[in-house]
Scaffold this active site. Sequence first.
Site: not given
Length: 343
Positions: A164, A169
Site C-alpha cells: 500500500e 493522507e
Amino acid sequence: MMNWSLLLLLSVLPFNVLAGKSNEPSLRSRHVGHARNLQNRNNNTGSCQPQSYKLKDLYQGQSFLNDWDFFSGEDPTNGNVNYQTQENAIKKGLAYVQDDGSTVLAVDDFSTVPVNGRRDSVRISSKKTYSNGLFIADFFTMPHGCSVWPAYWSFGPNWPAAGEIDVLEGVHNQPTNQMSLHTSEGCSLPSKFSASQVTSNVLHTECFVEPSNVGCGFSDTDPNSYGHNFNVAGGGVFAHLWDNTGIKIWRFSRGNIPADITSKNPNPSTWGVPAANFPSATCDMASHFFEHNLVINTSICGDFAGATYPTSGCPGTCGEAVANATNFKFAKWRLNYIAVYNL
C-alpha cells in the site's frame, strides 16, 4: 489507509489547527495563493536518472466517474460512512464534473445524521492496475475538517502482500501531509536520512503491518501540504515515482509546478529532493508492490480519525462531529487530473 491508532504516539501531532476558517476557494473559483519557493528545484540529486516518460493514462473530468469504480461496501477502516454507488453519488450531488472540467467528490454536508451515525461519502478506485510508473496528481482542493479522513493512495491484491502506498493522507485539521507504506514482512526505511535525500521528517521506519499497522512514513514540514492551507494556496501537485530504485514522492504548490509537468514531459531528475523517499536498498520493490489500483476516498472517524480525535483540538467526540453537518463544508476533493506515465 488501514489502522493508524498507534501513529498518535509516533507522529508530530497533536493537531492544533482549529476549524472555522471560511475563506477557501468556492467550488467554481480558481484562486492561486502565495506559493513557497522550493529549494534545489533544478538540482539533479542523482536519485533519478534522466529518461523519457510516455503518457499512458490521463484521468480528467468525466473519466473519474466512468473509468474508476465506485466502492459501496462496508468501510474496511471502520469509518462512519456510507460509501455510495456511482448512480447514488451522482444523484445526491456527491460526484460531478464542474463547468471548468474539474471533478468534485464530496461528503454529504446537508443531511441530518445522528450522533455516531454514518454520512454518505465517496470512494473510487481506478479500473486499471499498475506495478510501477510515474504518477502525477493535480488537486485544486482536498477535504479536511473535524472527523474527516481523506486519502489518495494505492494498494494491491491480498493486502498487505502487494503493498500500500499512501501519497496524501491526514485527519481533522492536521497541519501537514503524511506519506507512508504498508507492506508484508521484510520492508523498512533506512535508519538515517540526510537533507540531500528527503525534505520531510521520518515518522516510523518499519513498513511491515504487524503488529499495529503503523507503517513506515514521513510527515511533510510545509503547512501548505495539507488541508486548509493547501486549499487557499490553490492546491498543487503530488507526484510519485515507483520504479526498481524505490518510491519517491514530490509535492509542488500551485505556483511552483515544474514546467515539464505542465507540458506533460515530466523529468523527475530536475525536481530536486523528494518530500518522501522509500529506497529499494531496504525494501525490494518487485516483491512488495504490484498490481495497484489508485484510490481516492474520504472516510470519517474510523481507525485513524477516531483514534486521534481526543488530541485533535476538535470539540466533543468524533461521533458528535459526525452529526454536525458544518464539519463537512470543506470535505470535498476537486480533482484537476491524474496522469500516469510509463517508465
